[in-house]
Design a protein around this motif. Sequence first.
Motif, short mmCIF file in Angstrom:
data_model
loop_
_atom_site.label_atom_id
_atom_site.label_comp_id
_atom_site.label_asym_id
_atom_site.label_seq_id
_atom_site.Cartn_x
_atom_site.Cartn_y
_atom_site.Cartn_z
N CYS A 24 0.84 -1.20 0.00
CA CYS A 24 0.00 0.00 0.00
C CYS A 24 0.87 1.25 0.00
O CYS A 24 1.76 1.40 0.84
CB CYS A 24 -0.89 -0.01 1.25
SG CYS A 24 -1.68 1.58 1.58
N SER A 26 0.03 4.19 0.79
CA SER A 26 -0.29 5.18 1.83
C SER A 26 0.33 4.90 3.19
O SER A 26 0.54 5.82 3.96
CB SER A 26 -1.81 5.30 1.98
OG SER A 26 -2.36 5.74 0.76
N HIS A 27 0.62 3.63 3.46
CA HIS A 27 1.15 3.42 4.82
C HIS A 27 2.45 2.61 4.89
O HIS A 27 3.05 2.51 5.95
CB HIS A 27 0.08 2.76 5.71
CG HIS A 27 -0.02 1.26 5.58
ND1 HIS A 27 -0.84 0.67 4.64
CD2 HIS A 27 0.61 0.26 6.22
CE1 HIS A 27 -0.71 -0.64 4.73
NE2 HIS A 27 0.15 -0.92 5.67
N CYS A 65 -7.45 -0.89 1.75
CA CYS A 65 -6.40 -1.21 2.72
C CYS A 65 -7.01 -1.23 4.10
O CYS A 65 -7.58 -0.22 4.55
CB CYS A 65 -5.27 -0.19 2.64
SG CYS A 65 -4.01 -0.48 3.91
N HIS A 67 -5.48 -1.45 6.95
CA HIS A 67 -4.68 -0.61 7.84
C HIS A 67 -5.09 0.86 7.72
O HIS A 67 -5.25 1.55 8.72
CB HIS A 67 -3.19 -0.79 7.50
CG HIS A 67 -2.28 -0.03 8.40
ND1 HIS A 67 -1.96 1.30 8.20
CD2 HIS A 67 -1.60 -0.41 9.51
CE1 HIS A 67 -1.13 1.69 9.15
NE2 HIS A 67 -0.89 0.66 9.96
N CYS A 68 -5.27 1.32 6.47
CA CYS A 68 -5.63 2.72 6.25
C CYS A 68 -7.14 2.95 6.38
O CYS A 68 -7.59 4.08 6.52
CB CYS A 68 -5.17 3.18 4.87
SG CYS A 68 -3.38 3.14 4.65
N THR A 72 -6.83 2.54 -1.42
CA THR A 72 -5.54 3.18 -1.70
C THR A 72 -4.90 2.54 -2.93
O THR A 72 -5.39 1.54 -3.45
CB THR A 72 -4.57 3.00 -0.50
OG1 THR A 72 -4.38 1.60 -0.30
CG2 THR A 72 -5.11 3.66 0.76
ZN LIG Z 1 -2.56 1.33 3.69
#
Ligand SMILES: [Zn+2]
Length: 236
Positions: A24, A26-27, A65, A67-68, A72
């Motif tokens: 991902c 983003s993270h 995602c 996590h996010c 993403t």
């Molecule tokens: Zn993420």
Amino acid sequence: MNKPKRGSLQAKVRAVLEDGNWHCRSHEYKRIPSGQLAGGGGIQGLQRGTSARPGLKIESKTDLCEHCGRKTRWDRWTGEHQTANAPASIPKALAEKVLAHFGNVDSIEQRVRPVHELVIDHRFPMIRWGATETKLSGEMSEADIEQKFQLLKFDGSGNHNLLKSRACEVCFKTGQRGTPFGIRFFYEGNDRWPGHTPASGTQAEKGCIGCGWYDFAKWREALNLKLAAPSAATLP
Ligand SMILES: [Zn+2]
Ligand SMILES: [Zn+2]
């Protein structure tokens, strides 16, 4: 295999993608601003490669995602490298020899390019081969390579091999020989396919000689010589 410089942005991105799993944007890339991540210094740069380092084949997708907690962008290295664009008839060993012979420089723009931006072009266009089957092996001499092939560019801004193919199709159908970029110059013959030359088969290659698409380097050289020579009109 050459790798990006240690500590560089590309090296950090590559370290994340190395395992071949989806990541991902983003993270998973600590301290890399997302704007830089996608661009020439990051993922795009890795895909593109350099003349010294082949590009990586990277797939991208948009996905949720966990996590996010939102959708993403994700990327994954397929484990493969980008390679030069060569007709299937050219064995890999020969393709590498051809690239080395021309120093990864395309004949038209004369730029050193990453291999996947280069097309190995048969000077004698396939459309005129007829039933002739050319046997190609990695054993080919440098002189034969020079005589048979040229490198053309195929990048985001254009595909010179496609331009050539179109010109060769027109020439095959109408007998009107090619004028690269609209420049009406021939280092042998004129704008018409020579009538006494067969349209296809081994003997047809003679009809291609003189056309810029057949040997762009020779064509440019001849054109420059013509431009440098004092013209008949200015002689006393
Ligand atoms: Zn993420
Ligand atoms: Zn991972």
